[in-house]
Design a protein around this motif. Sequence first.
Motif, short mmCIF file in Angstrom:
data_model
loop_
_atom_site.label_atom_id
_atom_site.label_comp_id
_atom_site.label_asym_id
_atom_site.label_seq_id
_atom_site.Cartn_x
_atom_site.Cartn_y
_atom_site.Cartn_z
N ARG A 6 3.97 -37.57 -75.48
CA ARG A 6 3.06 -37.54 -76.64
C ARG A 6 1.75 -36.80 -76.30
O ARG A 6 1.21 -36.07 -77.14
N PHE A 7 1.24 -37.02 -75.11
CA PHE A 7 0.05 -36.27 -74.69
C PHE A 7 0.35 -34.77 -74.63
O PHE A 7 -0.47 -33.94 -75.01
N VAL A 8 1.53 -34.42 -74.13
CA VAL A 8 1.91 -33.01 -74.01
C VAL A 8 2.03 -32.37 -75.40
O VAL A 8 1.54 -31.26 -75.64
N VAL A 9 2.67 -33.07 -76.33
CA VAL A 9 2.81 -32.54 -77.69
C VAL A 9 1.43 -32.31 -78.32
O VAL A 9 1.17 -31.25 -78.91
N ALA A 10 0.54 -33.27 -78.18
CA ALA A 10 -0.80 -33.13 -78.76
C ALA A 10 -1.55 -31.96 -78.12
O ALA A 10 -2.24 -31.19 -78.83
N GLU A 11 -1.42 -31.80 -76.81
CA GLU A 11 -2.10 -30.71 -76.12
C GLU A 11 -1.55 -29.36 -76.58
O GLU A 11 -2.31 -28.40 -76.79
N LEU A 12 -0.25 -29.26 -76.71
CA LEU A 12 0.36 -28.01 -77.19
C LEU A 12 -0.14 -27.65 -78.58
O LEU A 12 -0.50 -26.49 -78.85
N CYS A 13 -0.15 -28.63 -79.48
CA CYS A 13 -0.61 -28.36 -80.84
C CYS A 13 -2.06 -27.90 -80.85
O CYS A 13 -2.43 -26.96 -81.56
N GLU A 14 -2.87 -28.55 -80.05
CA GLU A 14 -4.30 -28.19 -79.98
C GLU A 14 -4.49 -26.76 -79.49
O GLU A 14 -5.44 -26.09 -79.89
N ARG A 15 -3.57 -26.29 -78.65
CA ARG A 15 -3.72 -24.95 -78.07
C ARG A 15 -2.88 -23.90 -78.78
O ARG A 15 -2.70 -22.80 -78.27
N GLY A 16 -2.40 -24.22 -79.96
CA GLY A 16 -1.76 -23.21 -80.78
C GLY A 16 -0.28 -22.99 -80.53
O GLY A 16 0.30 -22.03 -81.05
N TRP A 17 0.36 -23.88 -79.78
CA TRP A 17 1.80 -23.81 -79.60
C TRP A 17 2.49 -24.63 -80.69
O TRP A 17 1.87 -25.48 -81.33
N THR A 18 3.77 -24.38 -80.88
CA THR A 18 4.56 -25.16 -81.82
C THR A 18 5.61 -25.94 -81.05
O THR A 18 6.65 -25.39 -80.66
N PRO A 19 5.37 -27.22 -80.78
CA PRO A 19 6.36 -28.01 -80.05
C PRO A 19 7.61 -28.27 -80.89
O PRO A 19 7.53 -28.47 -82.11
N ILE A 20 8.74 -28.25 -80.24
CA ILE A 20 10.00 -28.73 -80.79
C ILE A 20 10.24 -30.10 -80.16
O ILE A 20 10.37 -30.20 -78.93
N LEU A 21 10.26 -31.14 -80.96
CA LEU A 21 10.39 -32.49 -80.44
C LEU A 21 11.85 -32.77 -80.12
O LEU A 21 12.71 -32.68 -81.00
N ALA A 22 12.13 -33.11 -78.87
CA ALA A 22 13.51 -33.31 -78.44
C ALA A 22 13.62 -34.58 -77.61
O ALA A 22 12.69 -34.96 -76.89
N GLY A 23 14.77 -35.21 -77.70
CA GLY A 23 15.06 -36.40 -76.92
C GLY A 23 16.39 -36.99 -77.37
O GLY A 23 16.97 -36.54 -78.36
N ARG A 24 16.84 -38.00 -76.64
CA ARG A 24 18.17 -38.54 -76.95
C ARG A 24 18.15 -39.59 -78.05
O ARG A 24 19.20 -39.93 -78.60
N ASP A 25 16.99 -40.15 -78.39
CA ASP A 25 16.89 -41.25 -79.34
C ASP A 25 16.42 -40.73 -80.70
O ASP A 25 15.24 -40.42 -80.89
N ALA A 26 17.36 -40.62 -81.65
CA ALA A 26 17.03 -40.08 -82.97
C ALA A 26 15.98 -40.94 -83.67
O ALA A 26 15.09 -40.42 -84.36
#
Length: 337
Positions: free
Chosen positions: A19-39
């Motif tokens: 979650r910290f990584v996703v927030a940091e990416l968004c803040e820096r202009g990246w577009t995260p693709i959220l992935a994981g095994r638990d839908a």
Amino acid sequence: MTRSNRNVTVYGAYGHTGRFVVAELCERGWTPILAGRDAGKLDEMGSAFPELERRVASVMDPSSLDRALVGAFGVINCAGPFLDTAVPMLEAALRARVHYLDVCAEQAVALGIFERFSETARNTGITVIPAMAFYGGLADLLATTAMQDWPDADAIEIGVALDRWHPTAGTRAPRRPAHGSRLVFTDGKLEPLADPPPSREWTFCAPFATQQMVALPFSEIITISRHMRSDKVQSYMNLTPLNDLRDPSTPPPTSTDARGRSAQVFAVDVLVRRNGQTRRAIAHGRDIYAISAPLVVEALQRISDGRCRKIGVAAPAEAFVAHEFLASIRDLRLEGC
């Protein structure tokens, strides 16, 4: 993928560090693709980030990992235990020809990536950086910064002090045994840590002062030993956080600011010794889980804009100019750098 591609898959996006990584990416202009095994957890996270795509993927299903990486510039693996997730996700990154970074602390994982994938990653033309996080990456960058122009060292000693350690569910999760003992670097080679592990005192700056320490090596031993010449590399941690970790009643971390960080503070103090001289580099900061986000995202950014010095598997300070990299991390206070 071109450098203009700003899509990055975050595997284990709904985890505490993810979650910290996703927030940091968004803040820096990246577009995260959220992935994981638990839908279900992905859908829950999607309520906080409704604009982001979600992709269910399991290490037991390689084709699902392939789908998780479609259209991505790189992948940041935040899903532990990395003994289970690192190899399948890295193999998927190689198939997709996208860059791979993770935040693993496990020595066996980092060592296995260097030994098994260096040639393949180089031939594929991607950069692979394991342990680009608080454990592993930070000490590697500090040790290289402290070394400066010395060609080699007699010893590299790393002291980690935490005021408390409120472990996440992932930190507490049962894990299958790692491959062998914890390792240190002695006389130019990796060797098992002594049993019982050595202890010592270490004098930090405020707020820690003098602490009782015990040898506790993580993935920084692997990354440092891959590119720095030193007769000895050893890591120590103070006892207070280890007592917290061993106590089943210690609660998980609690957010105390708008960014979700806990109140935990840390210091990482690296001493490099050569011919009777000592050089030192120190980093102070807050929340060992949160600080991994700017470290790994800065690495991805530097790969994207051409400031990465190596194709293939690399330690953080092999890939980047260490002192410049550290100075760019807003949440670190540096001394001796």
